[in-house]
Design an enzyme around this catalytic site. Sequence first.
Site, PDB file in Angstrom:
ATOM      1  N   THR A 234       0.812  -1.212   0.000  1.00 45.53           N
ATOM      2  CA  THR A 234       0.000   0.000   0.000  1.00 45.53           C
ATOM      3  C   THR A 234       0.851   1.271   0.000  1.00 45.53           C
ATOM      4  OG1 THR A 234      -1.525   1.280   1.378  1.00 45.53           O
ATOM      5  CG2 THR A 234      -0.114  -0.258   2.526  1.00 45.53           C
ATOM      6  N   ASP A 235       0.252   2.374  -0.436  1.00 45.60           N
ATOM      7  CA  ASP A 235       0.951   3.664  -0.367  1.00 45.60           C
ATOM      8  C   ASP A 235       1.059   4.182   1.070  1.00 45.60           C
ATOM      9  OD1 ASP A 235      -1.723   4.333   0.040  1.00 45.60           O
ATOM     10  OD2 ASP A 235      -1.834   5.829  -1.558  1.00 45.60           O
ATOM     11  N   GLU A 236       0.276   3.581   1.977  1.00 41.93           N
ATOM     12  CA  GLU A 236       0.270   4.099   3.357  1.00 41.93           C
ATOM     13  C   GLU A 236       1.608   3.911   4.060  1.00 41.93           C
ATOM     14  OE1 GLU A 236      -3.140   3.531   5.757  1.00 41.93           O
ATOM     15  OE2 GLU A 236      -4.494   3.430   4.062  1.00 41.93           O
TER      16      GLU A 236
ATOM     17  N   TYR B  17      -1.752  -0.486  11.051  1.00 42.81           N
ATOM     18  CA  TYR B  17      -1.922  -1.153   9.754  1.00 42.81           C
ATOM     19  C   TYR B  17      -0.728  -0.885   8.847  1.00 42.81           C
ATOM     20  CZ  TYR B  17      -3.299  -1.607   4.844  1.00 42.81           C
ATOM     21  OH  TYR B  17      -3.311  -1.907   3.509  1.00 42.81           O
ATOM     22  N   SER B  18      -0.393   0.399   8.656  1.00 40.20           N
ATOM     23  CA  SER B  18       0.694   0.693   7.704  1.00 40.20           C
ATOM     24  C   SER B  18       2.034   0.214   8.241  1.00 40.20           C
ATOM     25  CB  SER B  18       0.715   2.181   7.329  1.00 40.20           C
ATOM     26  OG  SER B  18       0.749   2.999   8.455  1.00 40.20           O
TER      27      SER B  18
ATOM     28  N   SER C 253       2.434  -2.520   9.929  1.00 41.22           N
ATOM     29  CA  SER C 253       2.491  -3.969   9.657  1.00 41.22           C
ATOM     30  C   SER C 253       2.755  -4.226   8.175  1.00 41.22           C
ATOM     31  CB  SER C 253       1.202  -4.665  10.125  1.00 41.22           C
ATOM     32  OG  SER C 253       0.105  -4.299   9.302  1.00 41.22           O
TER      33      SER C 253
HETATM   34  P1  NAD Z   1      -9.822  -7.251   2.240  1.00 41.29           P
HETATM   35  O1  NAD Z   1      -9.786  -6.945   3.691  1.00 41.29           O
HETATM   36  O2  NAD Z   1     -11.031  -6.945   1.447  1.00 41.29           O
HETATM   37  O3  NAD Z   1      -9.521  -8.815   2.005  1.00 41.29           O
HETATM   38  C1  NAD Z   1      -8.518  -9.494   2.694  1.00 41.29           C
HETATM   39  C2  NAD Z   1      -8.686 -10.991   2.408  1.00 41.29           C
HETATM   40  O4  NAD Z   1      -7.607 -11.687   3.055  1.00 41.29           O
HETATM   41  C3  NAD Z   1      -9.979 -11.580   2.958  1.00 41.29           C
HETATM   42  O5  NAD Z   1     -10.563 -12.441   2.009  1.00 41.29           O
HETATM   43  C4  NAD Z   1      -9.541 -12.356   4.188  1.00 41.29           C
HETATM   44  O6  NAD Z   1     -10.369 -13.457   4.493  1.00 41.29           O
HETATM   45  C5  NAD Z   1      -8.140 -12.782   3.776  1.00 41.29           C
HETATM   46  N1  NAD Z   1      -7.259 -13.045   4.934  1.00 41.29           N
HETATM   47  C6  NAD Z   1      -7.049 -12.232   6.003  1.00 41.29           C
HETATM   48  N2  NAD Z   1      -6.189 -12.808   6.863  1.00 41.29           N
HETATM   49  C7  NAD Z   1      -5.831 -13.997   6.302  1.00 41.29           C
HETATM   50  C8  NAD Z   1      -4.956 -15.039   6.718  1.00 41.29           C
HETATM   51  N3  NAD Z   1      -4.285 -14.975   7.866  1.00 41.29           N
HETATM   52  N4  NAD Z   1      -4.803 -16.110   5.902  1.00 41.29           N
HETATM   53  C9  NAD Z   1      -5.498 -16.195   4.715  1.00 41.29           C
HETATM   54  N5  NAD Z   1      -6.356 -15.245   4.300  1.00 41.29           N
HETATM   55  C10 NAD Z   1      -6.512 -14.142   5.086  1.00 41.29           C
HETATM   56  O7  NAD Z   1      -8.534  -6.533   1.631  1.00 41.29           O
HETATM   57  P2  NAD Z   1      -8.352  -5.802   0.227  1.00 41.29           P
HETATM   58  O8  NAD Z   1      -8.887  -4.434   0.324  1.00 41.29           O
HETATM   59  O9  NAD Z   1      -8.821  -6.709  -0.836  1.00 41.29           O
HETATM   60  O10 NAD Z   1      -6.760  -5.688   0.192  1.00 41.29           O
HETATM   61  C11 NAD Z   1      -5.969  -6.708  -0.408  1.00 41.29           C
HETATM   62  C12 NAD Z   1      -4.508  -6.312  -0.283  1.00 41.29           C
HETATM   63  O11 NAD Z   1      -4.275  -5.064  -0.911  1.00 41.29           O
HETATM   64  C13 NAD Z   1      -4.043  -6.143   1.164  1.00 41.29           C
HETATM   65  O12 NAD Z   1      -2.735  -6.664   1.261  1.00 41.29           O
HETATM   66  C14 NAD Z   1      -4.031  -4.635   1.378  1.00 41.29           C
HETATM   67  O13 NAD Z   1      -3.065  -4.252   2.318  1.00 41.29           O
HETATM   68  C15 NAD Z   1      -3.654  -4.157  -0.015  1.00 41.29           C
HETATM   69  N6  NAD Z   1      -4.139  -2.810  -0.376  1.00 41.29           N
HETATM   70  C16 NAD Z   1      -5.478  -2.504  -0.289  1.00 41.29           C
HETATM   71  C17 NAD Z   1      -5.908  -1.246  -0.690  1.00 41.29           C
HETATM   72  C18 NAD Z   1      -7.369  -0.860  -0.643  1.00 41.29           C
HETATM   73  O14 NAD Z   1      -7.695   0.276  -0.945  1.00 41.29           O
HETATM   74  N7  NAD Z   1      -8.272  -1.757  -0.304  1.00 41.29           N
HETATM   75  C19 NAD Z   1      -4.994  -0.303  -1.147  1.00 41.29           C
HETATM   76  C20 NAD Z   1      -3.650  -0.650  -1.196  1.00 41.29           C
HETATM   77  C21 NAD Z   1      -3.232  -1.907  -0.825  1.00 41.29           C
HETATM   78  O1  TDX Z   2     -16.570   6.464   7.832  1.00 42.85           O
HETATM   79  C1  TDX Z   2     -15.527   6.937   7.347  1.00 42.85           C
HETATM   80  N1  TDX Z   2     -15.384   8.294   7.251  1.00 42.85           N
HETATM   81  C2  TDX Z   2     -14.272   8.893   6.763  1.00 42.85           C
HETATM   82  O2  TDX Z   2     -14.172  10.122   6.713  1.00 42.85           O
HETATM   83  C3  TDX Z   2     -14.446   6.102   6.867  1.00 42.85           C
HETATM   84  C4  TDX Z   2     -14.554   4.602   6.942  1.00 42.85           C
HETATM   85  C5  TDX Z   2     -13.335   6.726   6.363  1.00 42.85           C
HETATM   86  N2  TDX Z   2     -13.239   8.068   6.316  1.00 42.85           N
HETATM   87  C6  TDX Z   2     -12.012   8.687   5.755  1.00 42.85           C
HETATM   88  C7  TDX Z   2     -10.704   8.159   6.291  1.00 42.85           C
HETATM   89  C8  TDX Z   2      -9.776   8.277   5.102  1.00 42.85           C
HETATM   90  O3  TDX Z   2      -9.247   9.584   5.022  1.00 42.85           O
HETATM   91  O4  TDX Z   2     -12.013   8.348   4.358  1.00 42.85           O
HETATM   92  C9  TDX Z   2     -10.688   8.066   3.899  1.00 42.85           C
HETATM   93  C10 TDX Z   2     -10.659   6.654   3.364  1.00 42.85           C
HETATM   94  O5  TDX Z   2     -10.800   5.767   4.465  1.00 42.85           O
HETATM   95  P1  TDX Z   2     -10.790   4.176   4.280  1.00 42.85           P
HETATM   96  O6  TDX Z   2     -11.776   3.811   3.255  1.00 42.85           O
HETATM   97  O7  TDX Z   2     -10.871   3.568   5.644  1.00 42.85           O
HETATM   98  O8  TDX Z   2      -9.353   3.952   3.624  1.00 42.85           O
HETATM   99  P2  TDX Z   2      -7.881   4.345   4.113  1.00 42.85           P
HETATM  100  O9  TDX Z   2      -7.797   4.487   5.563  1.00 42.85           O
HETATM  101  O10 TDX Z   2      -7.432   5.517   3.271  1.00 42.85           O
HETATM  102  O11 TDX Z   2      -7.085   3.005   3.665  1.00 42.85           O
HETATM  103  C11 TDX Z   2      -7.393   2.351   2.418  1.00 42.85           C
HETATM  104  O12 TDX Z   2      -6.443   2.642   1.431  1.00 42.85           O
HETATM  105  C12 TDX Z   2      -5.158   2.109   1.583  1.00 42.85           C
HETATM  106  C13 TDX Z   2      -7.465   0.835   2.621  1.00 42.85           C
HETATM  107  O13 TDX Z   2      -8.413   0.536   3.627  1.00 42.85           O
HETATM  108  C14 TDX Z   2      -6.123   0.242   2.938  1.00 42.85           C
HETATM  109  O14 TDX Z   2      -6.205  -1.166   3.006  1.00 42.85           O
HETATM  110  C15 TDX Z   2      -5.166   0.630   1.851  1.00 42.85           C
HETATM  111  O15 TDX Z   2      -3.881   0.169   2.152  1.00 42.85           O
END
Ligand code: NAD
Ligand code: TDX
Length: 368
Positions: free
Chosen positions: A142-144, A168-169, A171
């Site tokens: 992630t960019d975080e 989170y970031s 980890s």
């Molecule tokens: P998500 O939370 O929707 O899905 C995570 C999946 O991983 C789930 O299906 C869960 O059951 C599985 N999982 C969790 N712990 C596990 C374990 N110990 N063993 C096996 N499976 C396990 O996440 P996402 O949004 O799809 O993100 C996927 C990846 O992309 C993550 O690594 C996240 O850090 C990264 N990422 C997400 C975003 C975003 O905006 N969502 C942005 C940048 C990077």
């Molecule tokens: O109820 C809300 N109100 C609000 O203002 C929620 C859930 C979020 N927010 C804000 C927090 C953030 O500035 O919106 C922005 C986006 O929040 P999230 O959707 O929780 O995403 P963010 O914290 O930016 O992280 C996401 O992008 C990077 C993903 O959850 C991560 O997994 C990824 O690595």
Amino acid sequence: MPSILVTGGCGFIGSNFIRLALSEDCSFLKDNGFDKIINLDALTYAGNPANLSDLEGDSRYQFVHANILDQALIEELLQDEDVMALAHFAAESHVDRSIDGPEPFIETNVTGTLRLLEAAKKRWLSLNEEKQAVFRFLHVSTDEVYGSLSKEDPAFCETTPYAPNSPYSASKASSDFLVRAYHHTYGMPVVTTNCSNNYGPYQFPEKLIPLVILNALDGKALPIYGDGKNIRDWLFVEDHAWGIMDALQKGALGETYCIGGRSEMENIQIVKRICALLDELAPISENPNVESGKIAKYEDLIKYVKDRPGHDRRYAINCDYIEEKCGWSPRETFDTGIKKTVEWYLANKQWCKDITDGNYARERLGNS
Ligand code: NAD
Ligand code: TDX
């Protein structure tokens, strides 16, 4: 019968990646000589098998219910299924949950990644030289990990120093360093991608965009943390999936690639955009969940709430490097992507209802 192992494929991005890779207009499997995709997922609260129910019966797809912490099982799977690549999505992914309880984030994101790397190393070392040369471990990050930008700062890029601010970031940064170390120390063929905020179909409604869509349709408050001016760089999930395929195929070993949508927006702008789309596509006058006359437009549901502790102000990604080296660029603009997303949530009310009712979890546990 070579295969690719996807971890976390029942989550948001993993499920979109698998569906796209198996779709008709994608030659990823064929181009790489893979016969199937194996999806290994522990089915945590974020893992929803319904995200891939349309693939039931497809012989190119196999689901394994397991935890990435189970190194012995994974070692066996990699060998038995002739796994030649891993795409590692599995993670605890929600910042707010990491603030409430960091422990599972360390277990899965750090220890889990370590166990997966160990299993992958064993598999890689068991291959002959020719096969070792094509084996890949793609780590999705992630960019975080780069911390927070001010409005004037240049966007993050591959050389930006790490400065994670949330559990989170932190980890995810630890996992990135482990992946890097396995390349540097053991020569493991790894590639890492760091991408910005994803949005699109199948996102769990704890994240901003699906939360706002579903709350609005239910006539509930739309919570905006702090002043609503935090900035994220939004990437349509399918664009991310294409980027991962490109990085897997064309990425240099040990290299990292930043993937972003070139769509920086303040949270409040995003929420207002979603509200405007809903006014058009699901007018309040026709919405039985909104008390008649209570509000005139969805925007009236916006409610400023207490800020997230340590809330990063701005994320932005410079994705020039992956464009130049791998020929990837985002296909969707925010306008086209958010319209598709809102339309998808409107067309998939049962999926949403099963999540909000908790049915998906009950079915998963076999006690529905
Ligand atoms: P998500 O939370 O929707 O899905 C995570 C999946 O991983 C789930 O299906 C869960 O059951 C599985 N999982 C969790 N712990 C596990 C374990 N110990 N063993 C096996 N499976 C396990 O996440 P996402 O949004 O799809 O993100 C996927 C990846 O992309 C993550 O690594 C996240 O850090 C990264 N990422 C997400 C975003 C975003 O905006 N969502 C942005 C940048 C990077
Ligand atoms: O109820 C809300 N109100 C609000 O203002 C929620 C859930 C979020 N927010 C804000 C927090 C953030 O500035 O919106 C922005 C986006 O929040 P999230 O959707 O929780 O995403 P963010 O914290 O930016 O992280 C996401 O992008 C990077 C993903 O959850 C991560 O997994 C990824 O690595």
